[in-house]
Design a protein around this motif. Structure first.
Motif, PDB file in Angstrom:
ATOM      1  N   ARG A 151       0.837  -1.192   0.000  1.00 39.18           N
ATOM      2  CA  ARG A 151       0.000   0.000   0.000  1.00 39.18           C
ATOM      3  C   ARG A 151       0.877   1.249   0.000  1.00 39.18           C
ATOM      4  O   ARG A 151       0.643   2.182  -0.750  1.00 39.18           O
ATOM      5  CB  ARG A 151      -0.938  -0.016   1.204  1.00 39.18           C
ATOM      6  N   ARG A 201       2.401   1.864  -3.441  1.00 40.56           N
ATOM      7  CA  ARG A 201       1.441   2.408  -4.409  1.00 40.56           C
ATOM      8  C   ARG A 201       1.147   3.876  -4.112  1.00 40.56           C
ATOM      9  O   ARG A 201       1.036   4.695  -5.030  1.00 40.56           O
ATOM     10  CB  ARG A 201       0.176   1.572  -4.406  1.00 40.56           C
ATOM     11  N   GLU A 225       4.052   5.992  -5.192  1.00 32.25           N
ATOM     12  CA  GLU A 225       4.043   6.128  -6.644  1.00 32.25           C
ATOM     13  C   GLU A 225       3.076   7.228  -7.090  1.00 32.25           C
ATOM     14  O   GLU A 225       3.402   8.053  -7.946  1.00 32.25           O
ATOM     15  CB  GLU A 225       3.630   4.776  -7.248  1.00 32.25           C
ATOM     16  N   ILE A 226       1.892   7.252  -6.490  1.00 32.90           N
ATOM     17  CA  ILE A 226       0.888   8.266  -6.824  1.00 32.90           C
ATOM     18  C   ILE A 226       1.401   9.657  -6.464  1.00 32.90           C
ATOM     19  O   ILE A 226       1.333  10.588  -7.264  1.00 32.90           O
ATOM     20  CB  ILE A 226      -0.444   7.966  -6.104  1.00 32.90           C
ATOM     21  N   ARG A 264       4.148  10.840  -8.763  1.00 30.99           N
ATOM     22  CA  ARG A 264       3.635  11.194 -10.095  1.00 30.99           C
ATOM     23  C   ARG A 264       2.945  12.558 -10.057  1.00 30.99           C
ATOM     24  O   ARG A 264       3.219  13.421 -10.889  1.00 30.99           O
ATOM     25  CB  ARG A 264       2.673  10.127 -10.601  1.00 30.99           C
ATOM     26  N   ASP A 282      -6.768   9.881  -6.786  1.00 34.95           N
ATOM     27  CA  ASP A 282      -5.966   8.802  -7.366  1.00 34.95           C
ATOM     28  C   ASP A 282      -5.808   7.640  -6.391  1.00 34.95           C
ATOM     29  O   ASP A 282      -5.849   6.472  -6.798  1.00 34.95           O
ATOM     30  CB  ASP A 282      -4.601   9.314  -7.815  1.00 34.95           C
ATOM     31  N   ILE A 283      -5.645   7.928  -5.116  1.00 37.45           N
ATOM     32  CA  ILE A 283      -5.548   6.867  -4.108  1.00 37.45           C
ATOM     33  C   ILE A 283      -6.860   6.099  -4.030  1.00 37.45           C
ATOM     34  O   ILE A 283      -6.868   4.866  -4.010  1.00 37.45           O
ATOM     35  CB  ILE A 283      -5.156   7.440  -2.727  1.00 37.45           C
ATOM     36  N   THR A 341      -9.142   5.762  -6.320  1.00 37.07           N
ATOM     37  CA  THR A 341      -9.327   4.996  -7.557  1.00 37.07           C
ATOM     38  C   THR A 341      -8.399   3.781  -7.590  1.00 37.07           C
ATOM     39  O   THR A 341      -8.834   2.671  -7.871  1.00 37.07           O
ATOM     40  CB  THR A 341      -9.064   5.891  -8.779  1.00 37.07           C
ATOM     41  N   ASP A 342      -7.139   4.010  -7.298  1.00 37.03           N
ATOM     42  CA  ASP A 342      -6.144   2.949  -7.405  1.00 37.03           C
ATOM     43  C   ASP A 342      -6.325   1.868  -6.346  1.00 37.03           C
ATOM     44  O   ASP A 342      -6.169   0.681  -6.634  1.00 37.03           O
ATOM     45  CB  ASP A 342      -4.743   3.548  -7.316  1.00 37.03           C
ATOM     46  N   LEU A 343      -6.658   2.279  -5.122  1.00 43.08           N
ATOM     47  CA  LEU A 343      -6.752   1.315  -4.025  1.00 43.08           C
ATOM     48  C   LEU A 343      -8.180   0.869  -3.737  1.00 43.08           C
ATOM     49  O   LEU A 343      -8.397   0.005  -2.888  1.00 43.08           O
ATOM     50  CB  LEU A 343      -6.122   1.893  -2.756  1.00 43.08           C
TER      51      LEU A 343
END
Length: 81
Positions: free
Chosen positions: A6, A9, A12-13, A16, A48-49, A51-53
């Motif tokens: 976690r 990820r 990374e977000i 970016r 983004d977190i 959505t991604d997680l």
């Protein structure tokens, strides 16, 4: 998802969105003061977190999202619900 996965990820977000190298991002580096982020960056990171997680985070916590450590704590609380 394991905490280390976690965190990777989320890192990374953040890197970016804030256009950072991973080596620049520390647990306690303040997004605004240290990396020049603004409130729109915080919203983008939050979305983004989510959505991604695949989690839902209360929009009221955006003001507390000031560094990687605080985001990980908020995310832990959100996934514990």
């Amino acid at each position: 998802m394991l905490p280390a996965e976690r965190e990777a990820r989320v890192r990374e977000i953040i890197c970016r969105v804030l256009e950072l190298d991973d080596s620049e991002l520390t647990l306690d580096g303040r997004f605004g003061d240290d990396y020049g982020a603004d409130s729109l960056n915080a919203i983008e990171i939050l979305i983004d977190i989510e959505t991604d997680l695949g989690v839902e985070i209360d929009r009221g916590v955006v003001e507390r999202m000031v560094d990687l450590r605080s985001i990980l704590e908020i995310l832990e609380a959100a996934t514990a619900r």
